[in-house]
Scaffold this motif. Structure first.
Motif, PDB file in Angstrom:
ATOM      1  N   VAL A 249     -60.756  31.795  22.381  1.00 40.36           N
ATOM      2  CA  VAL A 249     -60.798  31.803  20.907  1.00 40.36           C
ATOM      3  C   VAL A 249     -59.831  32.626  20.452  1.00 40.36           C
ATOM      4  CG1 VAL A 249     -62.334  31.998  19.103  1.00 40.36           C
ATOM      5  CG2 VAL A 249     -63.061  30.608  20.867  1.00 40.36           C
ATOM      6  N   ARG A 250     -59.790  34.032  20.851  1.00 38.10           N
ATOM      7  CA  ARG A 250     -58.959  35.011  20.380  1.00 38.10           C
ATOM      8  C   ARG A 250     -57.561  34.691  20.607  1.00 38.10           C
ATOM      9  NH1 ARG A 250     -62.652  38.615  22.970  1.00 38.10           N
ATOM     10  NH2 ARG A 250     -61.105  39.005  24.543  1.00 38.10           N
ATOM     11  N   ALA A 251     -57.190  34.014  21.624  1.00 39.99           N
ATOM     12  CA  ALA A 251     -55.783  33.627  21.974  1.00 39.99           C
ATOM     13  C   ALA A 251     -55.425  32.520  20.950  1.00 39.99           C
ATOM     14  CB  ALA A 251     -55.420  33.134  23.436  1.00 39.99           C
ATOM     15  N   LEU A 252     -56.066  31.517  20.770  1.00 36.24           N
ATOM     16  CA  LEU A 252     -55.743  30.660  19.662  1.00 36.24           C
ATOM     17  C   LEU A 252     -55.793  30.915  18.406  1.00 36.24           C
ATOM     18  CD1 LEU A 252     -58.120  27.755  21.250  1.00 36.24           C
ATOM     19  CD2 LEU A 252     -55.613  27.688  21.180  1.00 36.24           C
ATOM     20  N   GLY A 253     -56.439  32.064  18.063  1.00 32.36           N
ATOM     21  CA  GLY A 253     -56.500  32.887  16.698  1.00 32.36           C
ATOM     22  C   GLY A 253     -55.100  33.462  16.627  1.00 32.36           C
ATOM     23  N   VAL A 266     -50.667  23.716  10.118  1.00 30.73           N
ATOM     24  CA  VAL A 266     -51.569  23.963  11.159  1.00 30.73           C
ATOM     25  C   VAL A 266     -52.842  23.280  10.905  1.00 30.73           C
ATOM     26  CG1 VAL A 266     -52.634  25.447  12.520  1.00 30.73           C
ATOM     27  CG2 VAL A 266     -50.448  26.070  11.707  1.00 30.73           C
ATOM     28  N   ARG A 267     -53.288  22.671  11.936  1.00 27.62           N
ATOM     29  CA  ARG A 267     -54.660  22.029  11.709  1.00 27.62           C
ATOM     30  C   ARG A 267     -55.367  22.142  13.049  1.00 27.62           C
ATOM     31  NH1 ARG A 267     -54.464  15.695  10.872  1.00 27.62           N
ATOM     32  NH2 ARG A 267     -56.931  15.893  11.126  1.00 27.62           N
ATOM     33  N   HIS A 268     -56.825  22.367  13.166  1.00 29.48           N
ATOM     34  CA  HIS A 268     -57.454  22.347  14.212  1.00 29.48           C
ATOM     35  C   HIS A 268     -57.925  20.869  14.613  1.00 29.48           C
ATOM     36  CE1 HIS A 268     -58.221  26.665  14.564  1.00 29.48           C
ATOM     37  NE2 HIS A 268     -58.627  26.520  13.439  1.00 29.48           N
ATOM     38  N   VAL A 269     -57.959  20.735  16.072  1.00 26.40           N
ATOM     39  CA  VAL A 269     -58.412  19.365  16.279  1.00 26.40           C
ATOM     40  C   VAL A 269     -59.524  19.653  17.332  1.00 26.40           C
ATOM     41  CG1 VAL A 269     -56.052  18.298  16.020  1.00 26.40           C
ATOM     42  CG2 VAL A 269     -56.601  19.476  18.127  1.00 26.40           C
ATOM     43  N   PRO A 270     -60.486  18.753  17.725  1.00 24.02           N
ATOM     44  CA  PRO A 270     -61.571  18.866  18.443  1.00 24.02           C
ATOM     45  C   PRO A 270     -61.100  18.771  19.854  1.00 24.02           C
ATOM     46  CG  PRO A 270     -61.625  16.808  17.675  1.00 24.02           C
ATOM     47  CD  PRO A 270     -60.476  17.414  16.886  1.00 24.02           C
ATOM     48  N   ALA A 271     -61.307  19.604  20.924  1.00 30.01           N
ATOM     49  CA  ALA A 271     -61.021  19.659  22.386  1.00 30.01           C
ATOM     50  C   ALA A 271     -62.188  19.143  23.167  1.00 30.01           C
ATOM     51  CB  ALA A 271     -60.633  21.072  22.680  1.00 30.01           C
ATOM     52  N   THR A 273     -63.505  20.450  25.545  1.00 30.01           N
ATOM     53  CA  THR A 273     -64.654  21.526  25.878  1.00 30.01           C
ATOM     54  C   THR A 273     -64.280  22.846  25.126  1.00 30.01           C
ATOM     55  OG1 THR A 273     -65.575  22.802  27.648  1.00 30.01           O
ATOM     56  CG2 THR A 273     -63.155  22.493  27.760  1.00 30.01           C
ATOM     57  N   GLY A 274     -65.340  23.800  24.733  1.00 30.14           N
ATOM     58  CA  GLY A 274     -65.042  24.942  24.186  1.00 30.14           C
ATOM     59  C   GLY A 274     -64.456  24.849  22.825  1.00 30.14           C
ATOM     60  N   ALA A 275     -63.655  25.868  22.366  1.00 30.27           N
ATOM     61  CA  ALA A 275     -62.924  26.213  21.277  1.00 30.27           C
ATOM     62  C   ALA A 275     -62.026  24.998  20.813  1.00 30.27           C
ATOM     63  CB  ALA A 275     -62.000  27.417  21.345  1.00 30.27           C
ATOM     64  N   SER A 276     -62.024  24.725  19.456  1.00 29.22           N
ATOM     65  CA  SER A 276     -61.176  23.615  19.445  1.00 29.22           C
ATOM     66  C   SER A 276     -59.703  24.023  19.516  1.00 29.22           C
ATOM     67  CB  SER A 276     -61.272  23.493  17.451  1.00 29.22           C
ATOM     68  OG  SER A 276     -62.513  23.088  16.998  1.00 29.22           O
TER      69      SER A 276
END
Length: 311
Positions: A249-253, A266-271, A273-276
């Motif tokens: 999560v921190r790395a993706l941030g 930028v947009r978030h997409v579901p993964a 597992t775990g973080a988006s």
């Protein structure tokens, strides 16, 4: 914004779900998702079988979708080969399932899963997470080892509306066995090299932003070149070492901050597992970056960069 404006769904399928690469006649999988079998077939046989697998999934669907072909040219260099020189090729077909309400996308993906299970096909890892409004499933045929994925791309997360898609990839086979393959079409040009350099440069900046150790290179990771008619795309893929979800999560941030500060959309997409995950587009050169947490704890990174159009 619709998914198709961000990235060819074929590339999104490849990065999100991690297809495996073809090897030297074995059927063990690797990290990029294409089958690992050296097949005795030609382009027509591979295409016909891939189409059959698609039709097996959609024949009994309700509501009945309309298939819309998308993605890159079906015949391409074997993703497992480090250099796209044309010695081995494979067929990859991708269809969006259109003409149905967005809230039915999850239902279509599950129906595809059910149809493939009924035919005795095998899961690549585990069944899809059907509590997720945007599930995905990855399977392979038995015994001919075609690999297929059904997934839900997000159209409206708040309304849980998606767009279902199916992708089928053949085992790799020798280009000489194809009736229509032209090995010259896979040769590198200056434009291809420029696109590869841009893809690698963007990928390097992502690595710097993530601040997570690079994992050991797996088959199918690295550079590949894809072509559709006159359009050429360079794709660079790699994975981190397995990390904890909080670290991911921190790395993706940090990656998001990098993209936004550099002018990427930028947009978030579901993964799975775990973080988006993150999907980002560079408005200057059209590159698309996709960062996806994987079930094995790694972060998978892929950058797709368009080259100049051929004439």
């Amino acid at each position: 914004m619709k998914l198709s404006r961000w990235m060819p769904i074929a590339a999104l399928l490849t990065m999100t779900l991690g297809v495996t690469a073809c090897g030297s006649g074995k059927t063990a999988g690797t990290s990029d998702g294409t089958p690992t079998k050296q097949a005795m077939m030609d382009e027509k046989q591979a295409t016909d079988r891939a189409e059959e697998v698609v039709q097996e999934a959609v024949a009994g669907m309700s509501p009945k979708p309309t298939l819309r072909r998308t993605g890159l040219r079906p015949l391409g260099a074997c993703v497992a080969d480090e250099h796209s020189a044309g010695e081995r090729v494979q067929v990859r077909l991708t269809y969006q399932l259109t003409g149905v309400p967005g809230q039915d996308a999850k239902k279509l993906v599950r129906q595809a899963r059910d149809a493939w299970v009924e035919r005795g096909y095998k899961f690549q890892s585990s069944d899809g997470d059907w509590t997720d409004p945007f599930p995905s499933v990855s399977m392979r045929t038995v015994p001919d080892d075609f690999w297929m994925t059904a997934l839900t791309g997000v159209l409206d997360k708040a309304k849980q509306e998606g767009l279902a898609a199916i992708s089928v990839t053949s085992p790799c086979f020798e280009a000489e066995g194809s009736t229509t393959a032209d090995p010259a079409s896979f040769r590198q040009t200056d434009s291809d090299h420029q696109a590869e350099n841009r893809a690698r440069e963007h990928s390097s900046r992502v690595y710097d932003a993530l601040r997570v150790p690079h994992g050991p290179g797996g088959e199918g990771e690295g550079l590949a070149t894809y072509r559709e008619n006159g359009d050429v795309f360079a794709h660079h893929a790699w994975s981190t070492r397995p990390i904890e979800e909080e670290t991911a999560v921190r790395a993706l941030g940090r990656a998001r901050v990098h993209f936004e500060s550099s002018g990427w959309a930028v947009r978030h997409v579901p993964a799975a597992t775990g973080a988006s995950g993150i999907l980002a587009r560079n408005p200057d050169d059209g590159s698309v970056a996709h960062l996806a947490p994987a079930a094995d704890g790694t972060l998978r990174v892929g950058v797709t960069t368009p080259a100049a159009r051929r004439v």
